[in-house]
Design an enzyme around this catalytic site. Structure first.
Site, mmCIF file in Angstrom:
data_model
loop_
_atom_site.group_PDB
_atom_site.id
_atom_site.type_symbol
_atom_site.label_atom_id
_atom_site.label_comp_id
_atom_site.label_asym_id
_atom_site.label_seq_id
_atom_site.Cartn_x
_atom_site.Cartn_y
_atom_site.Cartn_z
ATOM 1 N N LYS A 107 41.127 48.267 31.782
ATOM 2 C CA LYS A 107 42.455 47.938 32.294
ATOM 3 C C LYS A 107 43.445 49.102 32.130
ATOM 4 O O LYS A 107 44.429 49.180 32.853
ATOM 5 C CB LYS A 107 42.983 46.664 31.646
ATOM 6 C CG LYS A 107 42.183 45.451 32.104
ATOM 7 C CD LYS A 107 42.749 44.146 31.638
ATOM 8 C CE LYS A 107 41.991 42.979 32.245
ATOM 9 N NZ LYS A 107 40.612 42.838 31.720
HETATM 10 C C1 LIG Z 1 39.581 42.181 32.392
HETATM 11 C C2 LIG Z 1 38.178 42.525 31.993
HETATM 12 C C3 LIG Z 1 37.065 42.180 32.798
HETATM 13 C C4 LIG Z 1 37.205 41.409 34.086
HETATM 14 O O1 LIG Z 1 37.867 42.122 35.073
HETATM 15 P P1 LIG Z 1 38.472 41.373 36.356
HETATM 16 O O2 LIG Z 1 39.232 42.413 37.087
HETATM 17 O O3 LIG Z 1 39.338 40.285 35.806
HETATM 18 O O4 LIG Z 1 37.312 40.832 37.124
HETATM 19 C C5 LIG Z 1 35.809 42.598 32.380
HETATM 20 N N1 LIG Z 1 35.636 43.263 31.211
HETATM 21 C C6 LIG Z 1 36.664 43.585 30.407
HETATM 22 C C7 LIG Z 1 36.401 44.297 29.135
HETATM 23 C C8 LIG Z 1 37.977 43.230 30.768
HETATM 24 O O5 LIG Z 1 38.991 43.553 29.949
#
Ligand SMILES: *Cc1c(COP(=O)(O)O)cnc(C)c1O
Length: 455
Positions: A107
């Site tokens: 993120k």
């Molecule tokens: C947010 C997240 C996901 C999922 O991503 P999306 O964009 O919500 O599909 C997968 N792995 C980690 C470590 C995350 O923080």
């Protein structure tokens, strides 16, 4: 480039307006009015930041190029490698390491950019914002690290007291910047979300304090994530291109889908879910019906309603905004949608999907470690498991978090803790700043007002 709503009620937005709107005013999601195509040859030898700049330029025409370039460079200067998202090959798969940002999860790739973009836009408009959000873990820490220290922005993040992982709690609460306010609510994540929703619904309060959000449906987040699909392709250059993506809100995998629409030669996107399998049922049976959220080892995928799914529906139905609108109304009423025939065939020509149990998550971490000596986190394990199940060769698997964020699961799988990056190890000795509040809308409002008037 102009932007519109997937439900047709908003059109002709500039990038900055689309960014500031977040959720479209008609309740839809913001999509570009056209898909720009790219010349792969021209992009293939660029560095990550050069590539990001070239791709952003296709979607952003209301920020001068010099400024945009500076924003990109600043955003990725906080990563611990110049490659930003390195690709490594291990035992028949490629690992796209997305965890080199300040909070060790993917993120950061989007939220580091969003924080700088927000500051830039507010400065131009001579404005300010108070960001308010709730988190069950990863999003909150990435948002805090994206916005900490930014001018004209305060950030208030609610998390459920004692119910986020140790590392996530430390990451959020040890930030020293004065514009960051952590609120631990004596309640659950759902309580935190309900409080945030109630406060946003109080329009007087919202206006008075200029409340804003940085949630997962913001178009700018998708845009930032498109870049690493191209980057990984240029680095790995597999004969046939497959990506395996651990999925929750359908944001990350949707960025891959955009890359495909722009001309990246992706054969298939492999969608990995944990036991929260609504998207797995959608791809395999055309059944998009909401179940109960269950707790797994990959908490960032413990999601039932995928907030970015509507963007895919928009393209699945040939950009027919009326169709999307009626489907979303049907979904709001019945909590389910059904797909079959040619529509389902189209879905299955673009995606394969596999579901991973807790047992298989632990087995995958263990087996991968035995074969390669490389430790994967439980989210990444879902993607690797799905890549194995698919039978395809040379799949590029998105590694969405560093294993040190989830040491308990790693100990369960391989009997020892992963090595901690220095920045995580150092968190333990830092002072914590957090206010513990009752599960009460008025308490949280009072807290926000006090903090804002003290400044
Ligand atoms: C947010 C997240 C996901 C999922 O991503 P999306 O964009 O919500 O599909 C997968 N792995 C980690 C470590 C995350 O923080």
């Amino acid at each position: 480039m102009r932007y519109r709503s997937s439900r047709g009620g908003v059109e002709g937005l500039s990038f900055i307006d689309a960014f500031l709107m977040g959720l479209a005013d008609d309740g839809g999601l913001i999509v570009p009015e056209e898909i720009p195509s790219v010349e792969l040859d021209k992009l293939q030898s660029l560095s990550y930041t050069e590539l990001a700049f070239e791709i952003f330029k296709l979607f952003i025409d209301d920020i001068p190029e010099d400024d945009l370039k500076k924003l990109v460079e600043k955003s990725y200067s906080t990563f611990d490698t110049e490659k930003i998202t390195p690709v490594v090959k291990k035992d028949g798969v490629f690992i796209l390491e997305l965890f080199h940002g300040p909070t060790f999860a993917f993120k950061d790739v989007a939220l580091q950019f969003l924080g700088n973009l927000f500051e830039y836009v507010l400065d131009k408009k001579d404005s300010y914002v108070n960001v308010l959000g709730a988190t069950s873990g990863d999003t909150g820490s990435a948002a805090i690290y994206g916005l900490k220290g930014k001018k004209n922005i305060n950030i208030f993040i609610l998390h459920p007291y004692g119910k986020v992982s140790r590392v996530q709690e430390l990451q959020m609460t040890t930030v020293e910047d004065k514009n960051v306010f952590n609120i631990a609510i004596k309640g659950t994540f759902d309580d935190c979300q309900a409080i945030v929703k109630a406060i946003f619904n109080d329009l007087d309060f919202k206006e008075k304090h200029r409340l804003g959000a940085v949630n997962s449906i913001n178009w700018a987040r998708i845009l930032a994530q498109i870049v690493y699909y191209f980057y990984a392709y240029f680095k790995a250059k597999p004969e046939k291109l497959y990506f395996s993506v651990p999925t929750g809100n359908f944001g990350d995998i949707f960025a891959g889908y955009m890359a495909k629409l722009m001309g990246l030669p992706i054969e298939k996107l492999i969608l990995a879910t944990n036991s929260n399998d609504i998207l797995y049922r959608f791809v395999n049976q055309g059944d998009y019906s909401v179940g109960e959220v269950v707790k797994t080892l990959s908490p960032s995928m413990d999601i039932q309603v995928a907030s970015n799914f509507e963007r895919y529906l928009y393209y699945l139905f040939g950009e027919d905004t009326q169709k999307v609108k009626s489907l979303m109304e049907e979904f709001a009423a019945n909590r389910r949608l059904k797909f079959d025939g040619d529509v389902l065939k189209k879905v299955q020509s673009e995606f394969d999907s596999f579901r991973v149990s807790i047992k298989d998550t632990l087995n995958t971490i263990r087996e991968f470690y035995k074969k390669t000596g490389y430790i994967i986190d439980p989210h990444t394990a879902a993607g690797i498991y799905a890549a194995w199940q698919s039978g395809y060769n040379d799949v590029i698997c998105l590694a969405t978090a560093h294993p040190a964020k989830f040491p308990e699961a790693i100990v369960d799988a391989i009997g020892k803790e992963p090595e901690k990056p220095k920045a995580i190890a150092e968190l333990e000795s830092k002072e914590k700043r957090v206010s513990i509040l009752d599960n009460s809308v008025s308490e949280v409002k009072k807290f926000i007002e006090e903090k804002l008037t003290n400044d």
